[in-house]
Design a protein around this motif. Structure first.
Motif, PDB file in Angstrom:
ATOM      1  N   GLY A 283      21.049 -12.664  -3.748  1.00  0.00           N
ATOM      2  CA  GLY A 283      21.081 -11.285  -4.223  1.00  0.00           C
ATOM      3  C   GLY A 283      19.925 -10.413  -3.766  1.00  0.00           C
ATOM      4  O   GLY A 283      19.846  -9.243  -4.139  1.00  0.00           O
ATOM      5  N   LEU A 284      19.011 -10.954  -2.967  1.00  0.00           N
ATOM      6  CA  LEU A 284      17.886 -10.154  -2.490  1.00  0.00           C
ATOM      7  C   LEU A 284      18.379  -9.075  -1.523  1.00  0.00           C
ATOM      8  O   LEU A 284      19.223  -9.338  -0.669  1.00  0.00           O
ATOM      9  N   VAL A 285      17.844  -7.866  -1.679  1.00  0.00           N
ATOM     10  CA  VAL A 285      18.048  -6.803  -0.698  1.00  0.00           C
ATOM     11  C   VAL A 285      16.738  -6.613   0.049  1.00  0.00           C
ATOM     12  O   VAL A 285      15.670  -6.548  -0.567  1.00  0.00           O
ATOM     13  N   MET A 286      16.828  -6.555   1.363  1.00  0.00           N
ATOM     14  CA  MET A 286      15.605  -6.492   2.164  1.00  0.00           C
ATOM     15  C   MET A 286      15.708  -5.392   3.215  1.00  0.00           C
ATOM     16  O   MET A 286      16.796  -5.094   3.720  1.00  0.00           O
ATOM     17  N   ALA A 287      14.563  -4.785   3.512  1.00  0.00           N
ATOM     18  CA  ALA A 287      14.503  -3.831   4.610  1.00  0.00           C
ATOM     19  C   ALA A 287      14.459  -4.594   5.923  1.00  0.00           C
ATOM     20  O   ALA A 287      13.926  -5.708   6.004  1.00  0.00           O
ATOM     21  N   ASP A 288      15.010  -3.993   6.949  1.00  0.00           N
ATOM     22  CA  ASP A 288      14.972  -4.585   8.282  1.00  0.00           C
ATOM     23  C   ASP A 288      13.519  -4.873   8.664  1.00  0.00           C
ATOM     24  O   ASP A 288      12.663  -3.980   8.607  1.00  0.00           O
ATOM     25  N   PRO A 289      13.189  -6.113   9.013  1.00  0.00           N
ATOM     26  CA  PRO A 289      11.804  -6.432   9.375  1.00  0.00           C
ATOM     27  C   PRO A 289      11.245  -5.550  10.486  1.00  0.00           C
ATOM     28  O   PRO A 289      10.026  -5.346  10.561  1.00  0.00           O
ATOM     29  N   LYS A 290      12.101  -5.006  11.331  1.00  0.00           N
ATOM     30  CA  LYS A 290      11.624  -4.134  12.404  1.00  0.00           C
ATOM     31  C   LYS A 290      11.017  -2.842  11.870  1.00  0.00           C
ATOM     32  O   LYS A 290      10.291  -2.152  12.597  1.00  0.00           O
ATOM     33  N   SER A 291      11.323  -2.505  10.616  1.00  0.00           N
ATOM     34  CA  SER A 291      10.816  -1.263  10.032  1.00  0.00           C
ATOM     35  C   SER A 291       9.545  -1.462   9.217  1.00  0.00           C
ATOM     36  O   SER A 291       9.016  -0.499   8.661  1.00  0.00           O
ATOM     37  N   HIS A 292       9.051  -2.688   9.134  1.00  0.00           N
ATOM     38  CA  HIS A 292       7.834  -2.943   8.356  1.00  0.00           C
ATOM     39  C   HIS A 292       6.653  -2.183   8.948  1.00  0.00           C
ATOM     40  O   HIS A 292       6.494  -2.105  10.173  1.00  0.00           O
ATOM     41  N   LEU A 293       5.831  -1.651   8.069  1.00  0.00           N
ATOM     42  CA  LEU A 293       4.639  -0.934   8.511  1.00  0.00           C
ATOM     43  C   LEU A 293       3.599  -1.884   9.094  1.00  0.00           C
ATOM     44  O   LEU A 293       3.543  -3.058   8.727  1.00  0.00           O
ATOM     45  N   ARG A 294       2.772  -1.356   9.969  1.00  0.00           N
ATOM     46  CA  ARG A 294       1.636  -2.146  10.438  1.00  0.00           C
ATOM     47  C   ARG A 294       0.694  -2.417   9.270  1.00  0.00           C
ATOM     48  O   ARG A 294       0.540  -1.566   8.383  1.00  0.00           O
ATOM     49  N   PRO A 295       0.049  -3.577   9.242  1.00  0.00           N
ATOM     50  CA  PRO A 295      -0.840  -3.915   8.110  1.00  0.00           C
ATOM     51  C   PRO A 295      -1.894  -2.857   7.827  1.00  0.00           C
ATOM     52  O   PRO A 295      -2.209  -2.584   6.657  1.00  0.00           O
ATOM     53  N   SER A 296      -2.458  -2.230   8.845  1.00  0.00           N
ATOM     54  CA  SER A 296      -3.498  -1.223   8.627  1.00  0.00           C
ATOM     55  C   SER A 296      -2.947  -0.002   7.887  1.00  0.00           C
ATOM     56  O   SER A 296      -3.625   0.567   7.025  1.00  0.00           O
ATOM     57  N   ILE A 297      -1.718   0.390   8.224  1.00  0.00           N
ATOM     58  CA  ILE A 297      -1.105   1.536   7.549  1.00  0.00           C
ATOM     59  C   ILE A 297      -0.721   1.169   6.125  1.00  0.00           C
ATOM     60  O   ILE A 297      -0.925   1.949   5.188  1.00  0.00           O
ATOM     61  N   GLU A 298      -0.200  -0.042   5.948  1.00  0.00           N
ATOM     62  CA  GLU A 298       0.162  -0.481   4.602  1.00  0.00           C
ATOM     63  C   GLU A 298      -1.077  -0.565   3.716  1.00  0.00           C
ATOM     64  O   GLU A 298      -1.041  -0.170   2.548  1.00  0.00           O
ATOM     65  N   MET A 299      -2.161  -1.050   4.255  1.00  0.00           N
ATOM     66  CA  MET A 299      -3.405  -1.139   3.492  1.00  0.00           C
ATOM     67  C   MET A 299      -3.856   0.239   3.033  1.00  0.00           C
ATOM     68  O   MET A 299      -4.300   0.420   1.891  1.00  0.00           O
ATOM     69  N   GLN A 300      -3.744   1.222   3.901  1.00  0.00           N
ATOM     70  CA  GLN A 300      -4.156   2.579   3.554  1.00  0.00           C
ATOM     71  C   GLN A 300      -3.302   3.129   2.412  1.00  0.00           C
ATOM     72  O   GLN A 300      -3.826   3.695   1.446  1.00  0.00           O
ATOM     73  N   ARG A 301      -1.993   2.952   2.503  1.00  0.00           N
ATOM     74  CA  ARG A 301      -1.084   3.444   1.467  1.00  0.00           C
ATOM     75  C   ARG A 301      -1.264   2.652   0.180  1.00  0.00           C
ATOM     76  O   ARG A 301      -1.272   3.198  -0.918  1.00  0.00           O
ATOM     77  N   TYR A 302      -1.429   1.352   0.325  1.00  0.00           N
ATOM     78  CA  TYR A 302      -1.568   0.470  -0.827  1.00  0.00           C
ATOM     79  C   TYR A 302      -2.861   0.765  -1.579  1.00  0.00           C
ATOM     80  O   TYR A 302      -2.916   0.698  -2.800  1.00  0.00           O
ATOM     81  N   GLY A 303      -3.911   1.110  -0.842  1.00  0.00           N
ATOM     82  CA  GLY A 303      -5.199   1.410  -1.466  1.00  0.00           C
ATOM     83  C   GLY A 303      -5.130   2.592  -2.393  1.00  0.00           C
ATOM     84  O   GLY A 303      -5.793   2.625  -3.439  1.00  0.00           O
ATOM     85  N   ARG A 304      -4.320   3.580  -2.067  1.00  0.00           N
ATOM     86  CA  ARG A 304      -4.176   4.744  -2.941  1.00  0.00           C
ATOM     87  C   ARG A 304      -3.521   4.378  -4.262  1.00  0.00           C
ATOM     88  O   ARG A 304      -3.743   5.050  -5.273  1.00  0.00           O
ATOM     89  N   ALA A 305      -2.749   3.307  -4.252  1.00  0.00           N
ATOM     90  CA  ALA A 305      -2.061   2.891  -5.476  1.00  0.00           C
ATOM     91  C   ALA A 305      -2.952   2.062  -6.387  1.00  0.00           C
ATOM     92  O   ALA A 305      -2.534   1.662  -7.470  1.00  0.00           O
ATOM     93  N   GLN A 306      -4.188   1.788  -5.969  1.00  0.00           N
ATOM     94  CA  GLN A 306      -5.103   0.990  -6.786  1.00  0.00           C
ATOM     95  C   GLN A 306      -5.872   1.858  -7.788  1.00  0.00           C
ATOM     96  O   GLN A 306      -6.676   1.347  -8.559  1.00  0.00           O
ATOM     97  N   LYS A 307      -5.641   3.164  -7.771  1.00  0.00           N
ATOM     98  CA  LYS A 307      -6.479   4.061  -8.549  1.00  0.00           C
ATOM     99  C   LYS A 307      -5.675   4.811  -9.611  1.00  0.00           C
ATOM    100  O   LYS A 307      -4.449   4.818  -9.614  1.00  0.00           O
ATOM    101  N   GLY A 308      -6.415   5.453 -10.518  1.00  0.00           N
ATOM    102  CA  GLY A 308      -5.816   6.394 -11.450  1.00  0.00           C
ATOM    103  C   GLY A 308      -4.725   5.818 -12.311  1.00  0.00           C
ATOM    104  O   GLY A 308      -4.902   4.812 -13.005  1.00  0.00           O
ATOM    105  N   ALA A 309      -3.554   6.451 -12.260  1.00  0.00           N
ATOM    106  CA  ALA A 309      -2.442   6.098 -13.141  1.00  0.00           C
ATOM    107  C   ALA A 309      -2.001   4.657 -12.938  1.00  0.00           C
ATOM    108  O   ALA A 309      -1.643   3.973 -13.904  1.00  0.00           O
ATOM    109  N   LYS A 310      -2.025   4.167 -11.697  1.00  0.00           N
ATOM    110  CA  LYS A 310      -1.615   2.792 -11.441  1.00  0.00           C
ATOM    111  C   LYS A 310      -2.517   1.794 -12.144  1.00  0.00           C
ATOM    112  O   LYS A 310      -2.067   0.764 -12.645  1.00  0.00           O
TER     113      LYS A 310
END
Length: 220
Positions: free
Chosen positions: A29-56
């Motif tokens: 039952g897992l739904v997955m995004a096409d692996p070809k669309s995965h972000l580069r780790p550096s970009i994911e880290m940048q986006r993920y870092g913003r989620a470590q603050k404030g309301a999150k």
């Protein structure tokens, strides 16, 4: 078709939106995004870092503190835990310590201390992290190993309740979200592991690892 990254069965093409293709596994039952669309780790880290603050951060604290109280009702005494995938703020850590418990932390970007992955814990919690897993079987095997017999695994991730509405689900639009789960997915995991699925809501999955005492499986 592509292999399912959770159960390795063949996943079928499901949906194409403006940015990504999605596949669904008929077995787990897992739904997955096409692996070809995965972000580069550096970009994911940048986006993920913003989620470590404030309301999150507040949401993470609001998730963990009641969870500790609930587990303490079932298992008295000092609890040792691991917060997996995000980093708690100092205020929350202090509250946990004052309650007599201890929590270590692992985050692949901001607290990548692999030594904390070499022991086992009374509980492991993962707040809105499962949707980021590119290799969910690998992470599932790791988390399973980190929980002591009789211990608890608490997962917060929004569950899909109807695949027909996936196209309009805002949660899929975040490019760092690559794995999406149904109730069926966690039932598959418990049927193929030492865990018992004790509680399921739309955003909380609470599981207990068998201690050999024959715990009954309860779904709410």
């Amino acid at each position: 078709m592509i292999p399912c990254p959770l159960c390795n069965h063949q996943a079928q093409f499901f949906l194409q939106d403006k940015k990504r293709a999605f596949y669904v596994c008929p077995h787990c039952g897992l739904v997955m995004a096409d692996p070809k669309s995965h972000l580069r780790p550096s970009i994911e880290m940048q986006r993920y870092g913003r989620a470590q603050k404030g309301a999150k951060q507040r949401q993470l604290s609001q998730f963990l503190m009641p969870l500790l109280a609930q587990i303490n009702l079932q298992q008295s005494g000092i609890l040792s835990g691991l917060n997996f995938g995000r980093v708690l703020d100092q205020q929350c850590l202090q509250s946990i310590n004052e309650a007599g418990h201890s929590v270590k932390q692992y985050d692949p970007f901001f607290a990548a201390d692999h030594s904390v992955l070499q022991t086992t814990y009374d509980f492991v919690c993962s707040y809105k992290v499962f949707e980021h897993f590119r290799h969910p079987n690998k992470e599932w095997q790791l988390l399973s190993r980190l929980v002591k017999p009789g211990g608890w695994l608490a997962i917060s991730t929004p569950l899909m309740t109807d695949l027909r509405h996936f196209n309009k689900w805002h949660y899929k639009n975040n490019p760092t979200h690559v794995s999406f789960y149904q109730r069926q997915t966690f039932e598959y995991l418990t049927e193929n592991s030492e865990f018992t699925l004790l509680f399921v809501s739309q955003a909380l999955i609470l599981m207990q690892k068998s201690s050999g005492s024959g715990i009954k499986r309860i779904l709410i």
